[in-house]
Scaffold this active site. Structure first.
Site, PDB file in Angstrom:
ATOM      1  N   GLY B 198       0.804  -1.222   0.000  1.00 16.15           N
ATOM      2  CA  GLY B 198       0.000   0.000   0.000  1.00 16.15           C
ATOM      3  C   GLY B 198       0.837   1.273   0.000  1.00 16.15           C
ATOM      4  O   GLY B 198       0.339   2.367   0.225  1.00 16.15           O
ATOM      5  N   LYS B 216       4.776  19.539  -6.289  1.00 17.94           N
ATOM      6  CA  LYS B 216       5.159  20.128  -5.005  1.00 17.94           C
ATOM      7  C   LYS B 216       6.238  21.193  -5.187  1.00 17.94           C
ATOM      8  O   LYS B 216       6.227  22.232  -4.515  1.00 17.94           O
ATOM      9  CB  LYS B 216       5.646  19.029  -4.050  1.00 17.94           C
ATOM     10  CG  LYS B 216       4.506  18.109  -3.619  1.00 17.94           C
ATOM     11  CD  LYS B 216       5.012  16.843  -2.969  1.00 17.94           C
ATOM     12  CE  LYS B 216       3.854  15.971  -2.498  1.00 17.94           C
ATOM     13  NZ  LYS B 216       4.289  14.607  -2.154  1.00 17.94           N
ATOM     14  N   GLY B 308       0.308   9.931   4.911  1.00 17.44           N
ATOM     15  CA  GLY B 308      -0.380   9.204   5.972  1.00 17.44           C
ATOM     16  C   GLY B 308      -1.523  10.043   6.487  1.00 17.44           C
ATOM     17  O   GLY B 308      -1.460  11.269   6.454  1.00 17.44           O
TER      18      GLY B 308
HETATM   19  N1  LIG Z   1      -3.044  10.754   1.938  1.00 19.13           N
HETATM   20  C1  LIG Z   1      -1.952  11.464   2.153  1.00 19.13           C
HETATM   21  O1  LIG Z   1      -1.054  10.997   2.845  1.00 19.13           O
HETATM   22  C2  LIG Z   1      -1.801  12.857   1.603  1.00 19.13           C
HETATM   23  C3  LIG Z   1      -0.658  13.599   1.934  1.00 19.13           C
HETATM   24  C4  LIG Z   1      -0.549  14.909   1.478  1.00 19.13           C
HETATM   25  C5  LIG Z   1      -1.531  15.429   0.660  1.00 19.13           C
HETATM   26  N2  LIG Z   1      -2.619  14.672   0.305  1.00 19.13           N
HETATM   27  C6  LIG Z   1      -3.654  15.274  -0.533  1.00 19.13           C
HETATM   28  O2  LIG Z   1      -4.812  15.468   0.253  1.00 19.13           O
HETATM   29  C7  LIG Z   1      -5.977  15.268  -0.533  1.00 19.13           C
HETATM   30  C8  LIG Z   1      -6.814  14.187   0.077  1.00 19.13           C
HETATM   31  O3  LIG Z   1      -6.063  13.005   0.123  1.00 19.13           O
HETATM   32  P1  LIG Z   1      -6.677  11.642   0.637  1.00 19.13           P
HETATM   33  O4  LIG Z   1      -5.563  10.685   0.779  1.00 19.13           O
HETATM   34  O5  LIG Z   1      -7.552  11.896   1.805  1.00 19.13           O
HETATM   35  O6  LIG Z   1      -7.555  11.225  -0.626  1.00 19.13           O
HETATM   36  P2  LIG Z   1      -8.805  10.247  -0.647  1.00 19.13           P
HETATM   37  O7  LIG Z   1      -8.648   9.239   0.443  1.00 19.13           O
HETATM   38  O8  LIG Z   1      -8.958   9.806  -2.037  1.00 19.13           O
HETATM   39  O9  LIG Z   1     -10.025  11.203  -0.238  1.00 19.13           O
HETATM   40  C9  LIG Z   1     -10.526  12.180  -1.070  1.00 19.13           C
HETATM   41  C10 LIG Z   1     -11.880  12.576  -0.552  1.00 19.13           C
HETATM   42  O10 LIG Z   1     -12.408  13.607  -1.369  1.00 19.13           O
HETATM   43  C11 LIG Z   1     -13.741  13.255  -1.717  1.00 19.13           C
HETATM   44  N3  LIG Z   1     -14.148  13.899  -2.954  1.00 19.13           N
HETATM   45  C12 LIG Z   1     -13.786  13.637  -4.217  1.00 19.13           C
HETATM   46  N4  LIG Z   1     -14.403  14.470  -5.071  1.00 19.13           N
HETATM   47  C13 LIG Z   1     -15.179  15.277  -4.322  1.00 19.13           C
HETATM   48  C14 LIG Z   1     -16.077  16.329  -4.614  1.00 19.13           C
HETATM   49  N5  LIG Z   1     -16.281  16.734  -5.860  1.00 19.13           N
HETATM   50  N6  LIG Z   1     -16.726  16.917  -3.589  1.00 19.13           N
HETATM   51  C15 LIG Z   1     -16.539  16.521  -2.316  1.00 19.13           C
HETATM   52  N7  LIG Z   1     -15.701  15.540  -1.972  1.00 19.13           N
HETATM   53  C16 LIG Z   1     -15.030  14.929  -2.976  1.00 19.13           C
HETATM   54  C17 LIG Z   1     -13.734  11.756  -1.809  1.00 19.13           C
HETATM   55  O11 LIG Z   1     -15.028  11.274  -1.728  1.00 19.13           O
HETATM   56  P3  LIG Z   1     -15.360   9.690  -1.648  1.00 19.13           P
HETATM   57  O12 LIG Z   1     -14.981   9.308  -0.231  1.00 19.13           O
HETATM   58  O13 LIG Z   1     -16.808   9.649  -1.889  1.00 19.13           O
HETATM   59  O14 LIG Z   1     -14.522   9.054  -2.685  1.00 19.13           O
HETATM   60  C18 LIG Z   1     -12.888  11.427  -0.592  1.00 19.13           C
HETATM   61  O15 LIG Z   1     -13.671  11.441   0.566  1.00 19.13           O
HETATM   62  C19 LIG Z   1      -5.482  14.918  -1.928  1.00 19.13           C
HETATM   63  O16 LIG Z   1      -5.496  16.075  -2.719  1.00 19.13           O
HETATM   64  C20 LIG Z   1      -4.076  14.425  -1.694  1.00 19.13           C
HETATM   65  O17 LIG Z   1      -3.254  14.655  -2.796  1.00 19.13           O
HETATM   66  C21 LIG Z   1      -2.771  13.398   0.787  1.00 19.13           C
END
Ligand SMILES: NC(=O)c1ccc[n+]([C@@H]2O[C@H](COP(=O)([O-])OP(=O)(O)OC[C@H]3O[C@@H](n4cnc5c(N)ncnc54)[C@H](OP(=O)(O)O)[C@@H]3O)[C@@H](O)[C@H]2O)c1
Lengths: 164, 330
Positions: B198, B216, B308
């Site tokens: 993962g 970035k 994370g």
């Molecule tokens: N994960 C990390 O470690 C990390 C680190 C730094 C930055 N980021 C950034 O942070 C953001 C979120 O990451 P994540 O890992 O949480 O992603 P994720 O798990 O894919 O979650 C994205 C969320 O956004 C929702 N979403 C998508 N389209 C939407 C819309 N039009 N309106 C409202 N909600 C919507 C999704 O809905 P559903 O649940 O219905 O699919 C999901 O709940 C991303 O941009 C990512 O690049 C993530």
């Protein structure tokens, strides 16, 4: 500015040194030292070791001018390759004329490949090489690397440089 | 009373919600607050005071929030003071985050985001909009996850001119490279292993081609070095061609290989580099790190977790606190 050293062969008679000094001054170089190695005289020719301070961009011109004066440059920068770096190449290094790739550096006159380590896992797989390049100055080194990169780009070889 | 809206309820959104549930931790820092809306891609919950525990349970059980207002409708119709924009990154269009953030800024609410897309596509425009509306746009989580970078440079290195930034900004690439170094196995093998764990996404190209790092880098250049650059201005090369032998040969000369994102005021580049083993950027696993050179402080080095759920939430929460901490102490 870089300090370059060359060994030229001059006939053991008066007026010969001018053939070297004129081109040096025309190339805005500054002669730091001249050593006649008389003990190495062969067939009436004396090897003369000359150290010159000169702009890197003028080095090539100087070598050409010396040549056109009929001066034989026996050695160039033998001990004065002061800047060294290693660079990695990954790709089909052997099948894309390795000699020609290396020549991109050696041709410059102010840098040369002094060491190379190649690893070839098997025939069709890409090879990996670490090439060590020495040059007369930092500037010369950068210039040689950029020429090497150009050649590698054309041949589809990936170049990995050290972090500056 | 701070009214918070959460847009996007994935890994980061849920991580943030869990911290917000810890009122004792939060209230002494930002004062009283309520979450008034939570939305995912399929639905939302809007209320005077959303019960985060319940929302998390619903999301966990059903995988989605109940049908409700869309994010855009929430922005139009619900009053809130700060939006946490945590939807997926799209670096081509910036959407859906770009529209969300613009609407929020226009409306006059602060925005904290972890979404790189909108900032890569329109940093200058968004920061001008925020300034005009007198609100804050915070984005610590977009670069380096939990690792402090944006506020560190803006606040703690204030007054310095940033001469260059060199960093490892993608944990997936760093994991693959440091694993290749250690196990002398081919890229493909380590990649599939990383997928199983993962650590790499099913579609890995965004990470391994250097695109994520480049995005970035654009954010860093525009927000910290006063540059005005686009994604296309970055020279990008990924790690897919690196051979296992490369590490052995590099080691003989005292080097290893890492994917480095670098900007020096004129050029932006993401490419594999030979790193001297003695250099602090010679890091292992999924860690991120950044080496900043400034005129006054000279070198500053930061290392930390780049991704994370909880880790990224840390950055989002710190932005939220940054917006409100001065108001509490006043
Ligand atoms: N994960 C990390 O470690 C990390 C680190 C730094 C930055 N980021 C950034 O942070 C953001 C979120 O990451 P994540 O890992 O949480 O992603 P994720 O798990 O894919 O979650 C994205 C969320 O956004 C929702 N979403 C998508 N389209 C939407 C819309 N039009 N309106 C409202 N909600 C919507 C999704 O809905 P559903 O649940 O219905 O699919 C999901 O709940 C991303 O941009 C990512 O690049 C993530």
């Amino acid at each position: 500015m870089a300090v370059v050293s060359l060994v030229v062969e001059l006939k053991d008679k008066p007026g010969q040194l001018a053939k070297v000094i004129d081109p040096v001054s025309k190339c805005k170089g500054n002669i730091i030292s001249i050593v006649h190695r008389r003990e190495e005289t062969t067939a009436g020719k004396v090897p003369v070791e000359i150290s010159i301070e000169i702009e890197e961009k003028n080095v090539k011109k100087l070598l050409e001018m010396l040549k056109s004066q009929g001066v034989v440059v026996k050695r160039f920068n033998e001990e004065r390759l002061t800047s060294t770096t290693s660079i990695m190449l990954i790709g089909h290094i052997i099948h894309t004329d390795l000699a020609n790739t290396i020549d991109a550096v050696d041709r410059t006159g102010f840098a040369e490949v002094v060491e190379m380590h190649i690893s070839m896992p098997c025939l069709k797989e890409p090879s990996t090489a670490m090439v060590t390049i020495s040059a007369v100055s930092e500037e010369g080194l950068k210039n040689a690397i950029s020429r090497l990169k150009d050649v590698c780009e054309k041949k589809g070889i990936m170049v990995i440089e050290p972090l500056e | 009373m701070i009214r918070i809206a959460i847009f996007g309820f994935g890994a980061v959104g849920r991580g943030v919600a869990k911290v917000l549930m810890d009122r004792r931790r939060m209230e002494k820092l930002i004062g009283e607050y309520r979450v008034v809306a939570v939305a995912d891609s399929k639905g939302s919950i809007v209320s005077e005071c959303v019960n985060l525990k319940e929302v998390l349970e619903i999301k966990e059980k059903k995988g989605r929030l109940p049908k409700g207002m869309s994010v855009e409708e929430i922005i139009d119709e619900v009053e809130f003071d700060v939006a946490l924009e945590l939807t997926p990154t799209n670096i081509d269009t910036g959407e859906p985050g770009l529209t969300h953030i613009k609407k929020c800024l226009k409306k006059g609410s602060h925005v904290v985001t972890s979404n790189k897309g909108p900032l890569v596509v329109a940093y200058k425009e968004l920061s001008k909009m925020a300034e005009k509306s007198g609100v804050k746009l915070m984005f610590e989580a977009t670069v380096g996850g939990a690792m402090p970078v944006i506020k560190l440079i803006k606040r703690d290195l204030a007054g310095n001119k940033i001469l260059s930034i060199k960093g490892i900004l993608n944990g997936t690439c760093n994991y693959i490279l440091s694993k290749m170094e250690k196990e002398k196995l081919p890229y493909r093998v380590i990649l599939s292993e990383a997928k199983e764990l993962g650590i790499a996404e099913a579609n890995e190209s965004y990470d391994v081609e250097g695109i994520d790092s480049a995005a970035k880098l654009v954010i860093l250049a525009n927000s910290l070095m006063d540059m005005d650059v686009k994604f296309e201005d970055v020279e990008v090369r990924g790690i897919t061609n690196i051979t296992p032998e490369a590490f052995e040969i590099a080691l003989e000369k005292g080097y290893t290989i890492r994917l480095i994102a670098e900007v020096d005021g004129s050029t932006l580049r993401v490419s594999p580099k030979l790193i001297p083993l003695s250099n602090p950027l010679c890091i292992h696993g999924t860690l991120n790190a950044i080496l900043i050179k400034t005129d006054l402080a000279k070198e500053v080095f930061v290392i930390g977790r780049g991704a994370g759920s909880t880790e990224t939430a840390s950055a989002v929460i710190s932005d939220l606190i940054e917006i409100y901490s001065c108001e509490v102490s006043r």
